[in-house]
Design a protein around this motif. Sequence first.
Motif, mmCIF file in Angstrom:
data_model
loop_
_atom_site.group_PDB
_atom_site.id
_atom_site.type_symbol
_atom_site.label_atom_id
_atom_site.label_comp_id
_atom_site.label_asym_id
_atom_site.label_seq_id
_atom_site.Cartn_x
_atom_site.Cartn_y
_atom_site.Cartn_z
ATOM 1 N N TRP A 9 0.826 -1.212 0.000
ATOM 2 C CA TRP A 9 0.000 0.000 0.000
ATOM 3 C C TRP A 9 0.859 1.262 0.000
ATOM 4 N N LEU A 10 1.931 1.260 0.770
ATOM 5 C CA LEU A 10 2.833 2.414 0.766
ATOM 6 C C LEU A 10 3.449 2.601 -0.616
ATOM 7 N N ARG A 11 3.845 1.498 -1.242
ATOM 8 C CA ARG A 11 4.443 1.585 -2.581
ATOM 9 C C ARG A 11 3.443 2.151 -3.577
ATOM 10 N N LEU A 12 2.183 1.732 -3.451
ATOM 11 C CA LEU A 12 1.145 2.223 -4.354
ATOM 12 C C LEU A 12 0.960 3.735 -4.215
ATOM 13 N N THR A 13 0.981 4.226 -2.979
ATOM 14 C CA THR A 13 0.766 5.666 -2.760
ATOM 15 C C THR A 13 2.005 6.497 -3.065
ATOM 16 N N LEU A 14 3.182 5.876 -2.997
ATOM 17 C CA LEU A 14 4.422 6.616 -3.220
ATOM 18 C C LEU A 14 4.913 6.553 -4.667
ATOM 19 N N SER A 15 4.343 5.670 -5.472
ATOM 20 C CA SER A 15 4.800 5.534 -6.866
ATOM 21 C C SER A 15 4.464 6.796 -7.649
ATOM 22 N N PRO A 16 5.457 7.444 -8.276
ATOM 23 C CA PRO A 16 5.205 8.677 -9.014
ATOM 24 C C PRO A 16 4.276 8.444 -10.197
ATOM 25 N N GLY A 17 3.330 9.355 -10.380
ATOM 26 C CA GLY A 17 2.404 9.253 -11.502
ATOM 27 C C GLY A 17 1.193 8.379 -11.244
ATOM 28 N N VAL A 18 1.141 7.756 -10.060
ATOM 29 C CA VAL A 18 -0.006 6.906 -9.709
ATOM 30 C C VAL A 18 -0.867 7.663 -8.701
ATOM 31 N N GLY A 19 -1.882 8.320 -9.172
ATOM 32 C CA GLY A 19 -2.779 9.043 -8.282
ATOM 33 C C GLY A 19 -3.864 8.135 -7.725
ATOM 34 N N ASN A 20 -4.756 8.718 -6.938
ATOM 35 C CA ASN A 20 -5.821 7.929 -6.317
ATOM 36 C C ASN A 20 -6.714 7.247 -7.345
ATOM 37 N N ALA A 41 4.536 -6.299 -17.121
ATOM 38 C CA ALA A 41 4.436 -5.004 -17.792
ATOM 39 C C ALA A 41 3.299 -5.007 -18.807
ATOM 40 N N ALA A 42 3.108 -6.114 -19.485
ATOM 41 C CA ALA A 42 2.050 -6.200 -20.492
ATOM 42 C C ALA A 42 0.674 -6.045 -19.856
ATOM 43 N N ALA A 43 0.469 -6.684 -18.708
ATOM 44 C CA ALA A 43 -0.826 -6.591 -18.025
ATOM 45 C C ALA A 43 -1.084 -5.169 -17.544
ATOM 46 N N LEU A 44 -0.048 -4.523 -17.075
ATOM 47 C CA LEU A 44 -0.196 -3.149 -16.570
ATOM 48 C C LEU A 44 -0.459 -2.162 -17.710
ATOM 49 N N LYS A 45 0.155 -2.408 -18.869
ATOM 50 C CA LYS A 45 -0.037 -1.509 -20.015
ATOM 51 C C LYS A 45 -1.480 -1.506 -20.501
ATOM 52 N N GLN A 46 -2.194 -2.597 -20.245
ATOM 53 C CA GLN A 46 -3.585 -2.663 -20.680
ATOM 54 C C GLN A 46 -4.462 -1.668 -19.921
ATOM 55 N N LEU A 47 -3.993 -1.248 -18.744
ATOM 56 C CA LEU A 47 -4.750 -0.287 -17.936
ATOM 57 C C LEU A 47 -4.203 1.131 -18.027
ATOM 58 N N GLY A 48 -3.090 1.286 -18.720
ATOM 59 C CA GLY A 48 -2.495 2.617 -18.786
ATOM 60 C C GLY A 48 -1.378 2.656 -19.818
ATOM 61 N N THR A 49 -0.513 3.616 -19.658
ATOM 62 C CA THR A 49 0.584 3.813 -20.605
ATOM 63 C C THR A 49 1.814 3.005 -20.202
ATOM 64 N N GLU A 50 2.766 2.971 -21.098
ATOM 65 C CA GLU A 50 4.030 2.295 -20.796
ATOM 66 C C GLU A 50 4.750 3.005 -19.648
ATOM 67 N N LEU A 52 3.328 4.513 -17.147
ATOM 68 C CA LEU A 52 2.685 4.101 -15.901
ATOM 69 C C LEU A 52 3.163 2.718 -15.486
ATOM 70 N N ALA A 53 3.234 1.801 -16.425
ATOM 71 C CA ALA A 53 3.688 0.441 -16.115
ATOM 72 C C ALA A 53 5.105 0.457 -15.550
ATOM 73 N N LYS A 54 5.958 1.289 -16.144
ATOM 74 C CA LYS A 54 7.341 1.385 -15.668
ATOM 75 C C LYS A 54 7.395 1.950 -14.255
ATOM 76 N N ALA A 55 6.540 2.967 -13.982
ATOM 77 C CA ALA A 55 6.510 3.569 -12.652
ATOM 78 C C ALA A 55 6.082 2.552 -11.600
ATOM 79 N N ILE A 56 5.108 1.710 -11.939
ATOM 80 C CA ILE A 56 4.612 0.725 -10.985
ATOM 81 C C ILE A 56 5.649 -0.364 -10.722
ATOM 82 N N LEU A 57 6.371 -0.751 -11.745
ATOM 83 C CA LEU A 57 7.342 -1.827 -11.612
ATOM 84 C C LEU A 57 8.677 -1.368 -11.032
ATOM 85 N N THR A 58 8.840 -0.042 -10.852
ATOM 86 C CA THR A 58 10.071 0.498 -10.268
ATOM 87 C C THR A 58 9.804 0.878 -8.812
ATOM 88 N N GLU A 59 10.532 0.283 -7.914
ATOM 89 C CA GLU A 59 10.325 0.576 -6.486
ATOM 90 C C GLU A 59 10.691 2.027 -6.182
#
Length: 367
Positions: A9-20, A41-50, A52-59
């Motif tokens: 949950w902390l990672r989700l709120t702290l990831s840059p570019g990932v708003g509420n 990355a492929a699954a995440l791209k289906q919900l957003g941009t590349e 965004l996927a990179k931001a989520i996969l980067t701690e």
Amino acid sequence: MDTQELQAWLRLTLSPGVGNDTARKLLAAFGSAQAVFGQSAAALKQLGTEKLAKAILTEPPGLAAQLQLTLEWLQAGDDRRVAVLGDSAYPAALLDIEDPPLMLYMLGTLAGKPAAACIAIVGSRNPTPQGETNARQFAKAFGSVGLCVVSGLALGIDGAAHDGALLGGGETIAVVGTGLDRVYPKKHLTLAHRIAQQGMIVSEFPLGTPPLAGNFPRRNRIISGLARGTLVVEAALQSGSLITARLAAEQGKEVFAIPGSIHSPQSRGCHALIKQGAKLVELAQDVLEELNLSNGFHADGDNDAAATPDAGNSLVAALGFDPVSLDALQARTGLDTARLQASLLELELCGQVVRLPGGLFQRLVTG
């Protein structure tokens, strides 16, 4: 919540570019915060941009330190809790607002407990003496009948509202714009401790968050969201309190406003709200009746926030309710300067008159 879930949950709120909004879509798609970070990355791209996927996969940098800070804070007492969307301790009222916070940090005796019916009280950080008195009296009346008072711990009306609720033996919730490991403003440190002992302090911001200007308007949606209605005591036309009132109206909540002097800049926001349809209130009972909470409420000297001082005193009557100069009072009363100043001092010591900057005096209604 275990450590791994808290970290997600902390990672989700702290990831840059990932708003509420984006975070809620991710949670709806994958079921949990932990599951979000187990996606490709492929699954995440289906919900957003590349991107965004990179931001989520980067701690995010600092995640480990933030997790440790949060764990240590939670372990420091039984009066602390972190509630997330879907948690049983998450305030149900916030699920109905447009942008519910992903995480809530809660400190106090109410943390994790079902909330009583709440009323928000907001207003100016620089109120008139009468405005501050009104906030305290209304909040005291609400607290005495079991209505929880919600405000923002700011100087002025907010602080008076929290104090009044506690004086009335009631509960109060402070929604703040910083992390809960700090108190802002520092002047309210003692008040914050009192609130934690007889209520709760709430924040959506991670521990360590400083008092950034943009955080305070953002937390207003939580203030209005927790309450069944919002009472604006005093507000200038550009006051942040009007943001809270607007959010309350958009959330389908009642908006109340206390009228004031037509000459006071601090009353113009309330007058504007009344023109727009806010309910004009003179007594705490007006609010309780509108919210269908008046059963068991009996107006008396303590609850009547609009009671008047002894009108038989000619000087009190001459003061009226607006700030007035010594020269104007002399013209109204015919008293000589020495006698007038002595009488004003006596009234000031009795709490019926307050001395204002610029050599002005104002009648103070204390209830």
